[in-house]
Design a protein around this motif. Structure first.
Motif, PDB file in Angstrom:
ATOM      1  N   SER A 276     -28.077  54.128  18.101  1.00  0.00           N
ATOM      2  CA  SER A 276     -28.245  53.752  19.507  1.00  0.00           C
ATOM      3  C   SER A 276     -27.460  52.479  19.811  1.00  0.00           C
TER       4      SER A 276
ATOM      5  N   GLN B 240     -27.949  50.374  22.310  1.00  0.00           N
ATOM      6  CA  GLN B 240     -28.815  49.263  22.698  1.00  0.00           C
ATOM      7  C   GLN B 240     -29.528  48.639  21.510  1.00  0.00           C
TER       8      GLN B 240
ATOM      9  N   ASN C 281     -29.057  44.817  20.511  1.00  0.00           N
ATOM     10  CA  ASN C 281     -30.212  43.920  20.473  1.00  0.00           C
ATOM     11  C   ASN C 281     -30.204  43.093  19.190  1.00  0.00           C
TER      12      ASN C 281
ATOM     13  N   THR D 285     -20.361  46.160  23.493  1.00  0.00           N
ATOM     14  CA  THR D 285     -20.817  45.988  24.874  1.00  0.00           C
ATOM     15  C   THR D 285     -19.902  46.728  25.836  1.00  0.00           C
TER      16      THR D 285
ATOM     17  N   GLN E  61     -20.443  50.517  25.485  1.00  0.00           N
ATOM     18  CA  GLN E  61     -21.688  50.934  26.133  1.00  0.00           C
ATOM     19  C   GLN E  61     -21.530  50.979  27.643  1.00  0.00           C
TER      20      GLN E  61
ATOM     21  N   GLN F 131     -21.849  54.332  30.089  1.00  0.00           N
ATOM     22  CA  GLN F 131     -22.846  54.437  31.155  1.00  0.00           C
ATOM     23  C   GLN F 131     -22.235  54.657  32.534  1.00  0.00           C
TER      24      GLN F 131
ATOM     25  N   ASP G 295     -20.498  57.257  22.691  1.00  0.00           N
ATOM     26  CA  ASP G 295     -21.613  56.995  21.782  1.00  0.00           C
ATOM     27  C   ASP G 295     -21.347  57.532  20.378  1.00  0.00           C
TER      28      ASP G 295
END
Length: 550
Positions: free
Chosen positions: A404, A406, A410, A429, A432, A436, A445
């Motif tokens: 993933s 995110q 994180n 970043t 991603q 999106q 991804d």
């Protein structure tokens, strides 16, 4: 474009300073004689009541259209080509258009000139004018510019890690993997070479980014070998620089080539510039000379051969492949001793479907639902490697898909102490955000899961908690785009491989992020901006921020 007679309204013949001009009726030939005897190769006429664009039956567009470089209709008994697709031809009638043609360059007006064309003299004269001249190159822009190579000072006492060759195709995920491999202590992984395959997600020019990354990490001692431009059996035997893009056409296109090259090139300008670049010359078979024609880009097979001479019999080589298996297949086919030299192979890619709903990732080929890109982009190479009998561990698409964006970000956000960690965070970043917001980047991804091979190879298995299984498999490589690249389980005739079925995701995120954040084996020079400062600073002055590779 320069026409001294353009202000003359009576200039009906299009007179020009540099060429003799003539109006002609021309067309670009799209088919071959005998005209009027078209077949299924000709979309302008085949199964049409009215020819497309109202073309003339019996005209230069109404014959057989060449199908690929090896079209048997286009090859004569002598072996020479006889098709004329793409030729510009003077003709008449509705299939042609009247255009102004430069039929011959005018001779030089300067009788003392060594050049025999007027436009040659004019071009050089304009190029040498002091107005609007170029102001900078690196050596003039930066007062203390110098090229230097960073060679890792690795004491023999520190060595002992497994010798590894990393085979990458230069997608974004592969650069993340390369960062990780360079951060793993050399007592665990001793990265011996990088092999670059242009048959995947990025074009050949991206090899300069590989050089830049190695320079940043102080590893200019690692050789980089360039693989073949085409998949196996896709290049033209007589002229290997040309070939069929049957499988490569599935890679999404962007503004400057492959879509994912576009993404990488922008961020790559943050990396310090390496003195090592792609270099080649006409003397070595290149279409033109580069800046340093005395140098030549090493080929993948050459790097492999040099490496095998230096590795002792005790330390067999581990190969990690993150892209199409073209280079490894060529090595296996050309080096009969490769099976005794290669200890194990980790392959990131492939998809073993568990049912109709369990599909692969070839989103650009609707007819092929169950293959994975690395297998599809060179199915014959995949078959050669996976059915070779080598000690192979497959890290399939299903396992990669668990990653993933995110969750990884994180973990990276919590601490980014090193330049390489900051660069990776920015890259992820950006990927991603594209994933999106832009429909064309919906596949982004898949690149995150590509780091799993490097983590599995160099990470702590107590933290990763891998679950393995053994299968007997075969690869489909029949020339059918709807089936090529499929991996099937065949317990009777298949070859045995190990498959990484599952890993602990938290352990993977922790392993990747903590390794990048480790200040050991960190960047020698953190960015191009830092390099600029260095080039603007006298050599005797060493800034406090200077990094030394241990």
């Amino acid at each position: 474009m320069r026409n001294s007679a353009s202000s003359n309204k009576n200039n009906n013949k299009g007179q020009n300073d540099f060429a003799e001009m003539e109006y002609m009726n021309i067309t670009v030939v799209t088919s071959n004689e005998p005209y009027g005897l078209f077949d299924s190769s000709n979309p302008f006429f085949y199964k049409r009541r009215t020819p497309k664009f109202n073309l003339t039956l019996g005209g230069v567009h109404s014959g057989h259209v060449q199908r690929g470089l090896r079209d048997p209709i286009c090859i004569s008994t002598s072996g020479k080509g006889n098709c004329r697709d793409g030729y510009t031809k003077e003709t008449s009638g509705p299939d042609s258009v009247r255009v102004l043609v430069a039929t011959r360059a005018k001779p030089s007006k300067n009788l003392n000139s060594e050049l025999d064309r007027e436009f040659y003299d004019h071009f050089l004269e304009v190029l040498n004018r002091p107005e609007e001249t170029g102001r900078f190159n690196f050596s003039t822009q930066f007062m203390y510019y110098r090229e230097e190579l960073f060679i890792a000072e690795l004491n023999n006492s520190r060595l002992g890690g497994k010798p590894v060759v990393f085979d990458m195709d230069m997608s974004a995920g592969h650069f993340l993997s390369l960062f990780y491999l360079l951060k793993v202590p050399v007592e665990i992984i001793d990265l011996k070479a990088v092999i670059v395959s242009p048959t995947g997600w990025a074009n050949t020019a991206t090899i300069d980014v590989v050089y830049d990354l190695l320079h940043m990490m102080g590893r200019d001692d690692i050789p980089v070998g360039l693989g073949d431009m085409f998949a196996i059996n896709q290049s033209e035997p007589v002229f290997p620089s040309a070939g069929d893009c049957k499988y490569a056409k599935a890679v999404p296109q962007g503004c400057g080539g492959f879509l994912d090259s576009d993404t990488l090139y922008g961020l790559a300008r943050d990396l310090p510039r390496s003195p090592r670049r792609y270099e080649n010359s006409v003397a070595h078979g290149a279409p033109s000379d580069t800046d340093r024609p005395e140098l030549r880009q090493p080929l993948a097979l050459e790097v492999w051969q040099n490496l095998t001479k230096s590795v002792d019999e005790v330390s067999k080589i581990t190969v990690l492949t993150n892209g199409p298996l073209t280079s490894l297949a060529k090595i296996i086919s050309s080096d009969k001793n490769s099976s005794s030299i290669i200890k194990e192979v980790y392959i990131v890619g492939g998809h073993i479907s568990r049912g109709k709903s369990d599909k692969g990732n070839i989103f650009t080929v609707p007819s092929n639902s169950y293959a994975e890109f690395n297998m599809f982009l060179d199915p014959l190479a995949a078959k050669t490697v996976l059915e070779s009998g080598l000690n192979i561990t497959l890290i399939p698409l299903a396992t990669q898909r668990e990653f993933s964006f995110q969750a990884m970000l994180n973990r990276l956000y919590s601490s980014t102490k090193t330049p390489e960690a900051r660069f990776v965070k920015r890259l992820l970043t950006r990927l991603q955000a594209l994933h999106q917001k832009q429909r064309r980047y919906m596949h982004m991804d898949m690149f995150l899961g590509e780091i799993l091979g490097a983590i599995f190879l160099g990470g702590d298995h107590a933290l990763l908690k891998p679950k393995m299984r053994t299968e007997y498999i075969k690869v489909i490589a029949e020339g059918d785009e709807s089936k090529d690249g499929h991996i099937l389980i065949d317990k009777l005739r298949g070859k045995q491989i190990k498959i990484l079925e599952r890993v602990d995701l938290r352990g993977c995120y922790e392993s990747f992020a903590s390794r990048l954040d480790d200040k050991k084996q960190s960047a020698v020079i953190g960015s191009f901006e830092e390099q600029r400062m260095k080039w603007n600073t006298p050599p005797s002055y060493k800034p406090i921020t200077a990094r030394i590779f241990h």
